[in-house]
Design a protein around this motif. Sequence first.
Motif, PDB file in Angstrom:
ATOM      1  N   THR A 136       0.831  -1.198   0.000  1.00  0.00           N
ATOM      2  CA  THR A 136       0.000   0.000   0.000  1.00  0.00           C
ATOM      3  C   THR A 136       0.872   1.258   0.000  1.00  0.00           C
ATOM      4  O   THR A 136       2.083   1.177   0.203  1.00  0.00           O
TER       5      THR A 136
ATOM      6  N   VAL B 269      -0.179  -6.251   1.938  1.00  0.00           N
ATOM      7  CA  VAL B 269      -1.525  -6.788   2.139  1.00  0.00           C
ATOM      8  C   VAL B 269      -1.476  -8.211   2.674  1.00  0.00           C
ATOM      9  O   VAL B 269      -2.175  -8.562   3.631  1.00  0.00           O
ATOM     10  N   GLU B 270      -0.639  -9.043   2.097  1.00  0.00           N
ATOM     11  CA  GLU B 270      -0.551 -10.433   2.536  1.00  0.00           C
ATOM     12  C   GLU B 270      -0.034 -10.531   3.969  1.00  0.00           C
ATOM     13  O   GLU B 270      -0.504 -11.357   4.760  1.00  0.00           O
TER      14      GLU B 270
ATOM     15  N   TYR C   2      -0.434  -8.321   6.425  1.00  0.00           N
ATOM     16  CA  TYR C   2      -1.481  -7.936   7.368  1.00  0.00           C
ATOM     17  C   TYR C   2      -2.628  -8.939   7.404  1.00  0.00           C
ATOM     18  O   TYR C   2      -3.349  -9.021   8.395  1.00  0.00           O
ATOM     19  N   SER C   3      -2.774  -9.722   6.341  1.00  0.00           N
ATOM     20  CA  SER C   3      -3.758 -10.794   6.364  1.00  0.00           C
ATOM     21  C   SER C   3      -3.345 -11.920   7.304  1.00  0.00           C
ATOM     22  O   SER C   3      -4.187 -12.688   7.778  1.00  0.00           O
TER      23      SER C   3
ATOM     24  N   GLY D 267      -7.477  -1.512   6.839  1.00  0.00           N
ATOM     25  CA  GLY D 267      -6.626  -2.566   6.304  1.00  0.00           C
ATOM     26  C   GLY D 267      -7.447  -3.730   5.797  1.00  0.00           C
ATOM     27  O   GLY D 267      -8.472  -3.547   5.139  1.00  0.00           O
ATOM     28  N   VAL D 268      -7.013  -4.944   6.124  1.00  0.00           N
ATOM     29  CA  VAL D 268      -7.678  -6.150   5.633  1.00  0.00           C
ATOM     30  C   VAL D 268      -8.869  -6.557   6.489  1.00  0.00           C
ATOM     31  O   VAL D 268      -9.490  -7.585   6.237  1.00  0.00           O
TER      32      VAL D 268
ATOM     33  N   ASP E   1     -10.316   2.671   3.832  1.00  0.00           N
ATOM     34  CA  ASP E   1      -8.892   2.491   3.567  1.00  0.00           C
ATOM     35  C   ASP E   1      -8.576   3.088   2.200  1.00  0.00           C
ATOM     36  O   ASP E   1      -9.454   3.187   1.339  1.00  0.00           O
TER      37      ASP E   1
ATOM     38  N   SER F  94      -6.414   1.712   0.175  1.00  0.00           N
ATOM     39  CA  SER F  94      -5.959   0.603  -0.658  1.00  0.00           C
ATOM     40  C   SER F  94      -7.120  -0.309  -1.025  1.00  0.00           C
ATOM     41  O   SER F  94      -7.732  -0.924  -0.147  1.00  0.00           O
TER      42      SER F  94
ATOM     43  N   GLU G  82      -6.766  -3.090  -2.557  1.00  0.00           N
ATOM     44  CA  GLU G  82      -6.308  -4.447  -2.269  1.00  0.00           C
ATOM     45  C   GLU G  82      -6.597  -4.830  -0.822  1.00  0.00           C
ATOM     46  O   GLU G  82      -6.944  -5.980  -0.533  1.00  0.00           O
ATOM     47  N   MET G  83      -6.451  -3.876   0.102  1.00  0.00           N
ATOM     48  CA  MET G  83      -6.827  -4.129   1.485  1.00  0.00           C
ATOM     49  C   MET G  83      -8.331  -4.341   1.607  1.00  0.00           C
ATOM     50  O   MET G  83      -8.803  -5.311   2.218  1.00  0.00           O
TER      51      MET G  83
ATOM     52  N   ARG H  74     -10.199  -7.629   1.044  1.00  0.00           N
ATOM     53  CA  ARG H  74     -10.144  -8.691   2.063  1.00  0.00           C
ATOM     54  C   ARG H  74     -11.216  -8.507   3.145  1.00  0.00           C
ATOM     55  O   ARG H  74     -11.383  -9.380   3.988  1.00  0.00           O
TER      56      ARG H  74
END
Length: 230
Positions: A18, A24-25, A27-28, A55-56, A74, A76, A78-79, A82
């Motif tokens: 981000t 991202v991965e 924080y997942s 986030g996620v 967020d 992002s 991508e975040m 999730r």
Amino acid sequence: MELNMRAGHQGTGPGAVTPDGCAVELYSRLPVGAEPDIVAAAVPVGARILELGCGVGRMTHPLLERGFSVTAVDESQEMLDRVRGARTILSSIEELDLGEAFDVVMLASFLVHAGDVEVRRALLRTCVRHLAPDGCVLIQREGEEWHTNLPRERVDPSGFTVRIVSAESTGDGANSVYAEYEFPDATWTQTFLSRPLTKDQFEAALAEVGLKVDEYLTQDRTWVRAGQAV
């Protein structure tokens, strides 16, 4: 698509990163800890929560399970991809203006320690802009002396290691912090700007935007409930 990183921020490791250097991965994979219980104990049952920098959804999902209504914001996509079960908004926090008021506005993840003072003020003004008259802002602060006695590391019971490697002064009151997250199968790093705030400095920052501390929710004063100053 080229990613526009925030000045002084970067991240490395597998997957999308981000603008503030968060992977991202990574924080997942990180556990949520006690934070949802801290939040739930500090706010009314079933409150409408505006979560800034979700986030996620590490906190979003446990809060939904506890019966809260969450609007998750967020910058992002991508975040946000999730996040499940919550209303999601793609926006930077500084520019957010939903025209709505919430029982609770949450600014976690040490965002109040933004290295740029104007960014910090904008984050806090967003909190105030979305706060119901009798609502509260929940803020997560860094721990005391978080930038000292480095490097340090913590091995999580689930099997990964977090290292805060360094916090180098940028010369204007902020530090450039370098962190590593080592898993058995992958390693991520993050560099970000963070401005240490003493208790007095933190309370002065709140006062600038018309907020005041209602209660420090944890013994280490890392979680705070604030309200509009009279």
